[in-house]
Scaffold this motif. Structure first.
Motif, PDB file in Angstrom:
ATOM      1  N   THR A   1      21.934  56.992  76.179  1.00  0.00           N
ATOM      2  CA  THR A   1      21.510  57.085  77.583  1.00  0.00           C
ATOM      3  C   THR A   1      20.333  56.167  77.870  1.00  0.00           C
ATOM      4  N   LEU A   2      19.339  56.168  76.977  1.00  0.00           N
ATOM      5  CA  LEU A   2      18.145  55.349  77.197  1.00  0.00           C
ATOM      6  C   LEU A   2      18.481  53.865  77.220  1.00  0.00           C
ATOM      7  N   LEU A   3      19.293  53.422  76.272  1.00  0.00           N
ATOM      8  CA  LEU A   3      19.623  52.002  76.181  1.00  0.00           C
ATOM      9  C   LEU A   3      20.476  51.538  77.356  1.00  0.00           C
ATOM     10  N   LEU A   4      21.457  52.359  77.742  1.00  0.00           N
ATOM     11  CA  LEU A   4      22.308  51.977  78.863  1.00  0.00           C
ATOM     12  C   LEU A   4      21.537  51.995  80.178  1.00  0.00           C
ATOM     13  N   GLN A   5      20.558  52.864  80.278  1.00  0.00           N
ATOM     14  CA  GLN A   5      19.735  52.871  81.484  1.00  0.00           C
ATOM     15  C   GLN A   5      18.910  51.588  81.588  1.00  0.00           C
ATOM     16  N   LEU A   6      18.400  51.115  80.461  1.00  0.00           N
ATOM     17  CA  LEU A   6      17.685  49.838  80.465  1.00  0.00           C
ATOM     18  C   LEU A   6      18.609  48.701  80.888  1.00  0.00           C
ATOM     19  N   GLY A   7      19.860  48.775  80.463  1.00  0.00           N
ATOM     20  CA  GLY A   7      20.833  47.772  80.889  1.00  0.00           C
ATOM     21  C   GLY A   7      21.089  47.843  82.377  1.00  0.00           C
ATOM     22  N   GLU A   8      21.201  49.041  82.906  1.00  0.00           N
ATOM     23  CA  GLU A   8      21.419  49.225  84.339  1.00  0.00           C
ATOM     24  C   GLU A   8      20.273  48.646  85.157  1.00  0.00           C
ATOM     25  N   GLN A   9      19.086  48.753  84.620  1.00  0.00           N
ATOM     26  CA  GLN A   9      17.894  48.266  85.319  1.00  0.00           C
ATOM     27  C   GLN A   9      17.711  46.761  85.183  1.00  0.00           C
ATOM     28  N   GLY A  10      18.609  46.113  84.443  1.00  0.00           N
ATOM     29  CA  GLY A  10      18.517  44.674  84.261  1.00  0.00           C
ATOM     30  C   GLY A  10      17.472  44.258  83.247  1.00  0.00           C
ATOM     31  N   ARG A  11      16.998  45.213  82.442  1.00  0.00           N
ATOM     32  CA  ARG A  11      15.956  44.914  81.457  1.00  0.00           C
ATOM     33  C   ARG A  11      16.537  44.661  80.071  1.00  0.00           C
ATOM     34  N   LEU A  12      17.824  44.904  79.899  1.00  0.00           N
ATOM     35  CA  LEU A  12      18.461  44.769  78.593  1.00  0.00           C
ATOM     36  C   LEU A  12      19.859  44.205  78.747  1.00  0.00           C
ATOM     37  N   ASP A  13      20.158  43.163  77.977  1.00  0.00           N
ATOM     38  CA  ASP A  13      21.502  42.598  77.904  1.00  0.00           C
ATOM     39  C   ASP A  13      22.025  42.881  76.498  1.00  0.00           C
ATOM     40  N   LEU A  14      23.070  43.685  76.399  1.00  0.00           N
ATOM     41  CA  LEU A  14      23.583  44.077  75.091  1.00  0.00           C
ATOM     42  C   LEU A  14      24.154  42.915  74.291  1.00  0.00           C
ATOM     43  N   ASP A  15      24.434  41.809  74.943  1.00  0.00           N
ATOM     44  CA  ASP A  15      24.975  40.652  74.233  1.00  0.00           C
ATOM     45  C   ASP A  15      23.881  39.700  73.756  1.00  0.00           C
ATOM     46  N   THR A  16      22.632  40.152  73.836  1.00  0.00           N
ATOM     47  CA  THR A  16      21.505  39.384  73.306  1.00  0.00           C
ATOM     48  C   THR A  16      21.535  39.415  71.778  1.00  0.00           C
TER      49      THR A  16
END
Length: 356
Positions: free
Chosen positions: A113-128
């Motif tokens: 949940t925490l990681l996907l929320q960061l992705g939703e906020q545009g702060r995390l790209d999982l393909d980094t």
């Protein structure tokens, strides 16, 4: 002639009315015969639950477990709970819905949940690339955060699945570098605090109810005091009661933390580089059993075994937490086959296989 035709018309109408009066009760009677009554349905559900409860109790007796908590979440309600044995053998402290248990790898479902929320906020790209966060692991290609998240980082990244909690734990760095806070602080701020989870946190923290004590088997096969591992982070270490975990899972299902399309990513099997569905999504195992989607996770560590199984089509979830490793030991659940779990097999037998 007009009068007789009118009488004839009325007579025909009367015949139709009489026939309908005769046929409708017969139809209603047939419906009552064919359709089970509400009480019949309730009785069948009570019988199913009683049979399920007996099988879970039998499992507890067969396995060397000091204390076990089991529950069913129907919709938003913890509709059934049973505590087996003791949270502490010496103190004879019973297991309750509020007894905190070490979750081991069920912690990953919170990290999801925490990681996907960061992705939703545009702060995390999982393909980094993971190396961008100082995560350096041997591989035959570029390991991305998505590979760590979905257990697909070994050999040629993305090609195959291999469960690896130590590699998942590297995501601690990602949360810390993006948020400037530890996994523990971020978890408390985003989930534990807002949901008012009184019996969830790090072992050694302040809870309303004392946590279950750890036990292990000695060489003679007897239960003796054990010890919990001390790591606490995205991969493992969280402590929670079944009541608290049910509250968290309800919030997840109701999309309190993530948009539906984002949450769906966690519940979608990863695909290999050659297009095969793998048994893990993002922080959750995902399988199809008898044509039904099953979302689940397990925990397995020293003196710990835990399980959560969701049937989203039925809006039904099952939990089993224990203060020994017996629910998970020897069943190779990391391979991603839910039916290898005896507890899960009992749940599915009664609430999936036995119900059409």
């Amino acid at each position: 002639m007009k009068k007789s035709r009118r009488i004839g018309g009325l007579s025909r109408l009367a015949v139709i009315v009489i026939c309908c009066a005769i046929i409708n009760p017969l139809n209603n009677l047939q419906a009552r015969v064919e359709m089970p009554s509400v009480e019949d349905t309730r009785e069948a559900e009570r019988a199913r639950l009683a049979s399920f409860e007996a099988d879970i109790a039998g499992l507890y007796v067969r396995l060397p477990i000091a204390g076990m908590a089991a529950g069913l979440l129907r919709g938003n309600d913890l509709s059934w709970f049973k505590g087996y044995g003791y949270a502490d053998l010496a103190m004879k402290r019973r297991v309750t819905p509020d007894t905190p248990f070490h979750l081991a790898s069920l912690t990953k479902t919170f990290a999801s949940t925490l990681l996907l929320q960061l992705g939703e906020q545009g702060r995390l790209d999982l393909d980094t690339p993971a190396a961008d966060f100082g995560i350096k692991l041997e591989s035959r290609g570029t390991i991305t955060l998505r590979h760590l998240f979905s257990h697909t980082s070994h050999d040629r990244p993305g090609e195959d699945y291999r469960y690896d909690g130590s590699r998942f734990a590297q995501l601690d760095r990602v949360i810390e570098q993006i948020t400037g806070r530890s996994f523990e602080v971020y978890l408390n701020n985003l989930i534990v605090g807002p949901l008012d989870l009184k019996n969830t946190g790090r072992m050694g923290g302040v809870f309303e109810v004392p946590p279950a004590s750890p036990y292990k088997l000695n060489d003679a096969g007897d239960l003796v005091p054990g010890a919990y591992k001390t790591y606490f982070g995205s991969a493992a270490g969280l402590v929670a009661s079944i009541a608290d975990y049910a509250k968290y899972l309800t919030a997840v299902k109701n999309n309190r933390f993530l948009r539906p399309e984002t949450q769906a990513l966690a519940f979608t099997p990863a695909k290999s580089t050659v297009g095969h569905d793998l048994p893990y999504g993002l922080g959750w195992f995902v399988e199809s059993v008898k044509g039904t989607k099953v979302i689940w996770h397990y925990g397995y560590w020293d003196s710990v075994s835990t399980l959560v199984v969701m049937l989203p089509d039925k809006n039904l979830s099952f939990f089993a937490f224990a203060n020994t490793d017996a629910l998970s030991r020897g069943f190779n659940l990391g391979n991603g086959r839910i039916l290898e779990s005896p507890a899960a097999a009992i749940f599915l037998e009664h609430f999936l296989f036995d119900v059409e």
